[in-house]
Design an enzyme around this catalytic site. Structure first.
Site, PDB file in Angstrom:
ATOM      1  CB  THR A   1      29.089  29.167 -67.692  1.00 16.35           C
ATOM      2  OG1 THR A   1      28.965  28.153 -66.687  1.00 16.35           O
ATOM      3  CG2 THR A   1      28.712  28.572 -69.033  1.00 16.35           C
TER       4      THR A   1
ATOM      5  CB  SER B   1      33.666  33.639 -74.500  1.00 17.75           C
ATOM      6  OG  SER B   1      33.172  34.929 -74.186  1.00 17.75           O
ATOM      7  CB  THR B   2      35.407  36.536 -70.376  1.00 16.30           C
ATOM      8  OG1 THR B   2      34.906  37.290 -71.493  1.00 16.30           O
ATOM      9  CG2 THR B   2      36.565  37.297 -69.771  1.00 16.30           C
TER      10      THR B   2
ATOM     11  CG  ASP C   1      29.934  32.844 -63.612  1.00 23.46           C
ATOM     12  OD1 ASP C   1      30.091  32.707 -64.843  1.00 23.46           O
ATOM     13  OD2 ASP C   1      29.061  32.249 -62.961  1.00 23.46           O
TER      14      ASP C   1
ATOM     15  CG  ASP D   1      24.457  37.317 -70.199  1.00 26.92           C
ATOM     16  OD1 ASP D   1      25.242  37.012 -71.110  1.00 26.92           O
ATOM     17  OD2 ASP D   1      23.947  36.469 -69.442  1.00 26.92           O
TER      18      ASP D   1
ATOM     19  CE  LYS E   1      26.527  34.589 -63.553  1.00 28.83           C
ATOM     20  NZ  LYS E   1      27.289  34.364 -64.798  1.00 28.83           N
TER      21      LYS E   1
ATOM     22  N   GLY F   1      22.784  33.960 -70.133  1.00 29.20           N
ATOM     23  CA  GLY F   1      22.888  33.815 -71.588  1.00 29.20           C
ATOM     24  C   GLY F   1      23.280  32.411 -71.993  1.00 29.20           C
ATOM     25  N   GLY F   2      24.021  31.739 -71.105  1.00 34.93           N
ATOM     26  CA  GLY F   2      24.418  30.353 -71.364  1.00 34.93           C
ATOM     27  C   GLY F   2      23.512  29.342 -70.697  1.00 34.93           C
TER      28      GLY F   2
ATOM     29  CD  GLU G   1      26.431  30.998 -64.883  1.00 32.06           C
ATOM     30  OE1 GLU G   1      27.185  30.798 -65.840  1.00 32.06           O
ATOM     31  OE2 GLU G   1      25.487  31.805 -64.931  1.00 32.06           O
TER      32      GLU G   1
END
Length: 236
Positions: free
Chosen positions: A33, A35-36, A90, A93, A103, A105-106, A112
């Site tokens: 999950t 943007s990258t 994946d 953060d 991890k 942030g989403g 995950e």
């Protein structure tokens, strides 16, 4: 600014492509999950469409990953239907020098962690701003909590020296709700000297589903950076 000239976007695309290039035909792929990772999913779809890659199946870690996979033509499967995950891609953060992560942030860190921990190879894609000397120095630690246990869990976290705050929604009244229907508490710790111990301690609090510490899970960390206005990728 156009896409062609935006070095940050180009850098994220190139890191995503580098991760997608590691996937081999016939693989079961954990789809992360963020943007990258979204670019990695896009490039996986392009490799499938061109025929360069065949017979892969994705296991999404979030609703976002599922939507993107369908958009780019990646067939999906579930953990019930496979006996392995060959590779997971994946974001993170924060990444420390030992490749431990924060991890969440989403708010997808529970799914995950399940998928990333099961993968034979877990590839982390980040930009250099996510690299830290010590976890918790730039990013709060997300903890997914059952709604009924919110208050006692926050009290227990305070006793551990953390400062918990309930994550509130953006463009939504009230708190963030995860894909599992739970709430997220973001915790500030002054120091996270022993991430492995803290991961276990938090998960032992009744009502906590999972937290965002990923200790000894990462295999490969691909880091994107901008040097002289151009994107470069290095491996940690």
């Amino acid at each position: 600014m156009s896409t062609e000239q935006d070095p940050v976007k180009l850098m994220k695309q190139q890191v995503g492509k580098a991760a997608a290039d590691l996937v081999k035909s016939g693989s079961i792929v954990g789809l992360g999950t963020g943007s990258t990772t979204a670019y990695a999913i896009e490039f996986l779809g392009k490799r499938l469409q061109s025929g360069e890659l065949s017979d892969i199946k994705g296991i999404p870690t979030s609703f976002q990953a599922s939507v993107l996979a369908k958009e780019y033509g990646i067939p999906l499967t579930t953990l019930d239907e496979v006996d392995r995950i060959d590779i997971a891609i994946d974001g993170a953060d924060e990444v420390d020098p030992d490749k431990n992560l924060i991890k969440g942030g989403g708010a997808a860190h529970t799914r995950e962690k399940i998928v990333d921990a099961l993968a034979e190879q877990f590839v982390v894609v980040v930009d250099e701003s996510k690299i830290v000397d010590r976890l918790g120095s730039t990013f709060l630690l997300p903890v997914e909590v059952l709604p009924m246990a919110m208050t006692p869990v926050m009290r227990a976290i305070e006793k551990l020296g953390g400062k918990p705050t309930l994550r509130m929604g953006v463009k939504k009244a009230g708190p963030v709700v995860t894909d599992e229907g739970n709430l997220v508490v973001d915790v500030k710790f002054e120091t996270l000297d022993n991430p492995a111990e803290m991961e276990k301690t938090l998960n032992n609090i009744p009502g906590v589903l999972e937290n965002g510490l990923f200790v000894e899970v990462s295999d490969v960390v691909l880091i994107g950076a901008i040097e002289d206005g151009k994107p470069v990728i290095r491996e940690m």
